[in-house]
Design an enzyme around this catalytic site. Structure first.
Site, PDB file in Angstrom:
ATOM      1  CG  HIS A 170      -1.997   0.931   1.230  1.00 20.49           C
ATOM      2  ND1 HIS A 170      -2.014   2.009   0.307  1.00 20.49           N
ATOM      3  CD2 HIS A 170      -3.302   1.216   1.739  1.00 20.49           C
ATOM      4  CE1 HIS A 170      -3.126   2.665   0.481  1.00 20.49           C
ATOM      5  NE2 HIS A 170      -3.820   1.975   1.356  1.00 20.49           N
ATOM      6  CG  HIS A 173      -5.439   5.875  -0.832  1.00 21.76           C
ATOM      7  ND1 HIS A 173      -6.173   4.642  -0.458  1.00 21.76           N
ATOM      8  CD2 HIS A 173      -5.367   6.029  -2.096  1.00 21.76           C
ATOM      9  CE1 HIS A 173      -6.598   4.438  -1.886  1.00 21.76           C
ATOM     10  NE2 HIS A 173      -6.312   5.075  -2.548  1.00 21.76           N
ATOM     11  CE1 TYR A 175      -4.244   5.574   6.265  1.00 15.24           C
ATOM     12  CE2 TYR A 175      -4.639   5.124   3.941  1.00 15.24           C
ATOM     13  CZ  TYR A 175      -5.054   5.213   5.023  1.00 15.24           C
ATOM     14  OH  TYR A 175      -6.344   5.270   5.515  1.00 15.24           O
TER      15      TYR A 175
HETATM   16  C1  LIG Z   1     -14.870   0.920   3.167  1.00 13.22           C
HETATM   17  C2  LIG Z   1     -13.624   1.105   2.202  1.00 13.22           C
HETATM   18  C3  LIG Z   1     -12.421   1.044   2.956  1.00 13.22           C
HETATM   19  C4  LIG Z   1     -11.343   1.038   2.102  1.00 13.22           C
HETATM   20  N1  LIG Z   1      -9.923   0.626   2.513  1.00 13.22           N
HETATM   21  C5  LIG Z   1      -8.830   0.548   1.615  1.00 13.22           C
HETATM   22  C6  LIG Z   1      -7.817   0.101   2.179  1.00 13.22           C
HETATM   23  O1  LIG Z   1      -7.768  -0.647   3.147  1.00 13.22           O
HETATM   24  N2  LIG Z   1      -6.683   0.328   1.393  1.00 13.22           N
HETATM   25  C7  LIG Z   1      -6.838   0.690   0.024  1.00 13.22           C
HETATM   26  O2  LIG Z   1      -5.692   0.820  -0.601  1.00 13.22           O
HETATM   27  N3  LIG Z   1      -7.904   1.451  -0.436  1.00 13.22           N
HETATM   28  C8  LIG Z   1      -9.118   1.139   0.231  1.00 13.22           C
HETATM   29  N4  LIG Z   1     -10.154   1.820  -0.204  1.00 13.22           N
HETATM   30  C9  LIG Z   1     -10.290   2.319  -1.593  1.00 13.22           C
HETATM   31  C10 LIG Z   1     -10.661   1.108  -2.357  1.00 13.22           C
HETATM   32  O3  LIG Z   1      -9.850   0.200  -2.527  1.00 13.22           O
HETATM   33  C11 LIG Z   1     -11.290   1.776  -3.972  1.00 13.22           C
HETATM   34  O4  LIG Z   1      -9.843   2.340  -4.135  1.00 13.22           O
HETATM   35  C12 LIG Z   1     -12.268   2.887  -3.675  1.00 13.22           C
HETATM   36  O5  LIG Z   1     -13.451   2.292  -3.115  1.00 13.22           O
HETATM   37  C13 LIG Z   1     -12.797   3.038  -5.151  1.00 13.22           C
HETATM   38  O6  LIG Z   1     -13.313   1.882  -5.809  1.00 13.22           O
HETATM   39  P1  LIG Z   1     -14.931   1.925  -5.904  1.00 13.22           P
HETATM   40  O7  LIG Z   1     -15.370   3.164  -6.682  1.00 13.22           O
HETATM   41  O8  LIG Z   1     -15.209   0.627  -6.935  1.00 13.22           O
HETATM   42  O9  LIG Z   1     -15.582   1.770  -4.678  1.00 13.22           O
HETATM   43  C14 LIG Z   1     -11.472   1.716   0.689  1.00 13.22           C
HETATM   44  C15 LIG Z   1     -12.719   1.879   0.301  1.00 13.22           C
HETATM   45  C16 LIG Z   1     -13.662   1.733   1.009  1.00 13.22           C
HETATM   46  C17 LIG Z   1     -15.100   2.038   0.469  1.00 13.22           C
END
Ligand SMILES: Cc1cc2nc3c(=O)[nH]c(=O)nc-3n(C[C@H](O)[C@H](O)[C@H](O)COP(=O)(O)O)c2cc1C
Length: 371
Positions: A170, A173, A175
């Protein structure tokens, strides 16, 4: 509905063989009590494998550093109990015919938006900042950095030994790894800092090198990156293709096989001034500039983006034509689906079987528990 066959082409890279191009995006669920994944976590991922997802990326799971997570129920990726829990997860996914990699994470100095909980060890970050002029965490010493690099390498090796098919670092975002990339949070004057994005990639490069040495040449390394930071959605690490090459090229040279370029909306062009409003997205440019395989992501099949979800809103289903067009052009290799797979474990199978009318969209109620 267009023909979705392009999504169901197999994909092979080194030891990773996928039956289709659909990836479950990594999504934190904070549902591993005391950091140990159990039967409920295994069942949650098994259902997505059984529902036809080509590759599952786990929620972020943290490396062996004292303050590597910012919520108490984020799963650990170290220690005998947690690793035994993860073995249960991958065995369940394999039993359903799926493939999976854990997302290896260190939250750096980012605070959780969900809880006031803090780790009982000091938070750490490259320069003691969480955002420009916003102090949080201890500035990491050379020893902290060396130990963190070793912890990433150990986690990757543990993933391989547990039987996972790959793993993702990762680096997105805002981090820890991204805090090294970002000039706003990396003010270091040693070799881990510098004026250019190429210089600030050094920490990530060393993480990748250590991992490659640990897992050997044939185990594929995925790395997630993003231009935006949760601290500031307008930040861009690369304003030009040359800067993107300086950022990502050294990572690929160090051993990254697949770049996962995180965007909120996959159809948004990265450098529209160069190739127009329908131009390549972030994953598209990353592939073009580095030659690495890429994963794109962002609002696939949904009417609203992730910010609407964090505001408690649901999303309707939308068509997949724009995605299919970009995949037909070979703009990127794989597509990650996030929220749609939280609500609808059968999403991939429904798309495969032309049952798109039966897709469920995203219902925020399904965030509350593992279903
Ligand atoms: C509840 C939730 C938790 C997430 N946790 C992470 C994470 O742990 N690591 C990460 O890289 N992105 C995380 N994301 C981002 C998602 O991986 C993804 O990039 C984002 O939801 C956009 O995709 P979508 O529009 O299909 O939901 C999270 C998103 C959501 C909704």
């Amino acid at each position: 509905m267009s023909n979705t066959d392009i999504l169901f082409q197999p994909f092979k890279l080194k030891s990773l063989e996928l039956s289709n191009r659909i990836v479950m995006a990594p999504m934190t669920r904070s549902s591993a009590p005391n950091g140990i994944p159990g039967a409920a976590n295994a069942e949650y991922y098994r259902k997505r494998a059984q529902g036809g997802v080509g590759l599952i990326l786990s929620e972020g799971t943290v490396i062996n550093r004292p303050a590597s997570r910012n919520e108490p129920d984020i799963p650990l990726f170290y220690g005998a109990d947690a690793l035994a829990g993860w073995k249960g997860v991958i065995d369940a996914v394999h039993g359903a015919g799926g493939k999976m990699g854990p997302q290896l994470w260190h939250t750096g100095s980012v605070k959780s938006s969900q809880t006031e909980w803090v780790p009982d060890a000091p938070v750490e970050s490259p320069s003691g900042l969480v955002a420009p002029n916003d102090p949080r965490g201890n500035t990491m010493s050379d020893a902290d950095i060396a130990d963190t690099i070793s912890a990433f390498a150990q986690a990757a090796l543990d993933a391989k030994n547990a039987g996972f098919d790959t793993f993702e670092i990762h680096g997105a975002h805002g981090y820890l790894i991204d805090q090294f990339f970002w000039s706003g949070t990396n003010l270091r004057t040693d070799r881990f800092g510098g004026k250019t994005i190429g210089e600030r990639s050094t920490f990530a490069v060393e993480v990748v090198r250590a991992i490659r040495a640990a897992v050997g040449p044939d185990f594929p390394i995925i790395m997630r990156i993003s231009q935006f930071k949760q601290q500031d959605l307008t930040v861009r690490l690369a304003n030009t293709p040359d800067e993107m090459t300086a950022w990502l090229g050294p990572l690929v040279d160090a051993g990254v096989d697949i770049i996962h370029a995180s965007q909120r909306r996959f159809w948004e062009p990265e450098f529209p001034e160069l190739d127009g409003q329908k131009g390549l997205n972030c994953a598209g440019w990353a592939k073009k500039l580095t030659g690495a395989a890429t994963i794109s992501v962002g609002s696939v099949g949904l009417s609203g983006d992730i910010l609407t979800a964090f505001a408690g809103e649901g999303s309707r289903t939308t068509g997949l034509d724009e995605l299919l067009t970009r995949m037909e052009r070979n703009e990127f290799d794989l597509i990650a689906v996030g929220r749609a797979l939280i609500t609808d474990a059968q999403w991939a199978a429904k798309v495969r079987d032309n049952q798109t009318d039966a897709l469920l969209g995203f219902d925020p109620a399904t965030l509350g528990e593992l279903v």
